[in-house]
Design a protein around this motif. Structure first.
Motif, PDB file in Angstrom:
ATOM      1  N   SER A 280       0.833  -1.202   0.000  1.00 18.48           N
ATOM      2  CA  SER A 280       0.000   0.000   0.000  1.00 18.48           C
ATOM      3  C   SER A 280       0.867   1.251   0.000  1.00 18.48           C
ATOM      4  CB  SER A 280      -0.901   0.015   1.232  1.00 18.48           C
ATOM      5  OG  SER A 280      -1.738  -1.112   1.227  1.00 18.48           O
TER       6      SER A 280
ATOM      7  N   THR B 170      -9.390  -0.416  -5.363  1.00 18.29           N
ATOM      8  CA  THR B 170      -8.352  -1.337  -5.830  1.00 18.29           C
ATOM      9  C   THR B 170      -8.979  -2.588  -6.423  1.00 18.29           C
ATOM     10  OG1 THR B 170      -6.780  -0.531  -4.175  1.00 18.29           O
ATOM     11  CG2 THR B 170      -6.350  -2.715  -5.128  1.00 18.29           C
TER      12      THR B 170
ATOM     13  N   SER C 226      -5.719   5.263  -1.125  1.00 19.66           N
ATOM     14  CA  SER C 226      -6.201   4.066  -1.806  1.00 19.66           C
ATOM     15  C   SER C 226      -7.211   3.340  -0.914  1.00 19.66           C
ATOM     16  CB  SER C 226      -5.038   3.151  -2.159  1.00 19.66           C
ATOM     17  OG  SER C 226      -4.266   2.869  -1.019  1.00 19.66           O
TER      18      SER C 226
ATOM     19  N   TYR D 245       0.534  -2.404  -7.688  1.00 22.59           N
ATOM     20  CA  TYR D 245      -0.663  -1.973  -8.427  1.00 22.59           C
ATOM     21  C   TYR D 245      -1.268  -0.689  -7.842  1.00 22.59           C
ATOM     22  CZ  TYR D 245      -5.072  -2.378 -10.940  1.00 22.59           C
ATOM     23  OH  TYR D 245      -6.158  -2.139 -11.746  1.00 22.59           O
ATOM     24  N   GLU D 246      -1.346  -0.610  -6.512  1.00 18.65           N
ATOM     25  CA  GLU D 246      -1.979   0.563  -5.892  1.00 18.65           C
ATOM     26  C   GLU D 246      -1.168   1.837  -6.087  1.00 18.65           C
ATOM     27  OE1 GLU D 246      -4.934  -0.864  -2.354  1.00 18.65           O
ATOM     28  OE2 GLU D 246      -2.918  -0.288  -1.761  1.00 18.65           O
TER      29      GLU D 246
ATOM     30  N   THR E  93      -9.657   0.000  -0.541  1.00 19.37           N
ATOM     31  CA  THR E  93      -9.691  -1.391  -1.002  1.00 19.37           C
ATOM     32  C   THR E  93     -10.745  -1.587  -2.081  1.00 19.37           C
ATOM     33  OG1 THR E  93      -8.862  -2.157   1.126  1.00 19.37           O
ATOM     34  CG2 THR E  93      -9.973  -3.785  -0.253  1.00 19.37           C
TER      35      THR E  93
END
Length: 192
Positions: free
Chosen positions: A40, A89, A84, A76-77, A86
């Motif tokens: 994260s 995402t 961010s 990816y985040e 969840t």
């Protein structure tokens, strides 16, 4: 049949052996093809003075997992808007990887706070959720909604906070983190 991917999010500050052991157990217990450790990004709303920058935490995680099969460190985040959430995402992953089925992997402590998560009701409706036990966070499996289950995993009594504290105190961390991680932390004087 879709490839089954477990999403295991965290700051991994730093990644340690318990993270890796847990990911291995979750592969089997949750019947997954892969586990992606979603590193994260730093949340601008929750400044943490000893949080390493995103790229360094990702590098340590990638090195720690270089010999692991089916467990990947994922950035990816880093490419998503911040902070961010969840839900965002998982939605972005689903759009980008339509041939994969994503399962959210969370600890019992996070499950207890789950009703406070952004769009938690949508997460429940759209994604399977697998909960792993955490110390002092009991989960009553009989009360779980459909699509949510608890799996048996060993309780891991290692924390990144404890590791950072040991580093500041000059205590060894070799039994808690992969050797490559310990070496880089020492060489680059991280967390001091």
């Amino acid at each position: 049949m879709k490839k089954r991917i477990g999403i295991y999010g965290g700051s991994f500050n730093p990644i340690h052996k318990a993270h890796i052991k847990l990911a291995k157990v979750l592969l089997d217990e949750a019947k997954l093809d892969e586990v992606w450790l979603m590193v994260s990004p730093q949340n601008p709303l929750k400044r943490q003075s000893d949080l390493l920058d995103d790229a360094k935490r990702l590098q340590l995680a990638q090195l720690a997992l270089q010999n692991e099969e089916r467990i990947l460190a994922c950035d990816y985040e880093f490419r998503l808007p911040r902070p961010s959430y969840t839900y965002d995402t998982m939605q972005a992953l689903t759009a980008d990887y339509p041939d994969y089925e994503f399962t959210l992997l969370i600890g019992g402590d996070n499950w207890q706070r789950f009703p406070q998560w952004y769009r938690h009701d949508e997460l429940l409706r759209l994604y399977p959720i697998v909960i792993y036990p955490r110390q002092d966070s009991p989960i009553d499996a009989a009360t779980l909604p459909p699509g949510v289950r608890v799996v048996k995993t060993p309780l891991m009594n290692v924390s990144s906070t404890e590791i950072r504290q040991r580093i500041r105190e000059g205590k060894p961390i070799g039994r808690l983190v992969p050797r490559v991680v310990a070496d880089i932390i020492k060489q680059e004087k991280l967390y001091l």
